[in-house]
Design a protein around this motif. Sequence first.
Motif: not given
Length: 158
Positions: A75-86, A133-146
């Motif tokens: 999970i990469l979090h851009n704290k300056s813009k409060n955006l996420f990349y998973v 990994l696909n399942e974990l990634e998909r749910h993490t993208i959804e959780t962080y609204d990435a």
Amino acid sequence: MDYIFILPFFLILLLISFYIIQFLEQKKIREQIFELANNTLELTPAEFMEMRNKSFGGKGKPLYSSNYNFAGVYILHNKSKNLFYVGQGKQVLNRVNNHFFGRGNGDVYADYKYGDQWTIKMISLENSGFKTLNELERHTIETYDAYRKGYNKTRGNK
């Protein structure tokens, strides 16, 4: 004749029950992802590079130990813009490294290069409770609204 009035009521009740169960399951998964992420080390890119250089081979080619370069999501979090990349990787340290050297998501790299503040969290697939990994990634993208409000261009792999 009474069945004509009871059937629609029963179908509506069944549909409502389905949505409640689905909502509760999604809530449980989000809580699980947040717990996994909160129980991992949070690093800045500079701390990540320092750890990588000291622990995994120094300058030149990274010589990550297979014990540390695990399969998981990051999970990469851009704290300056409060955006996420998973993202995900079979060797997650290599994947994270790529993003900060221009070999990953171009928007992430551009914002990093222009000075935005970032943090990195990595979650191992092992013992996560997810099968792939696909399942974990998909749910993490959804959780962080990435996908809707972040850098991800897809909702994840199926």
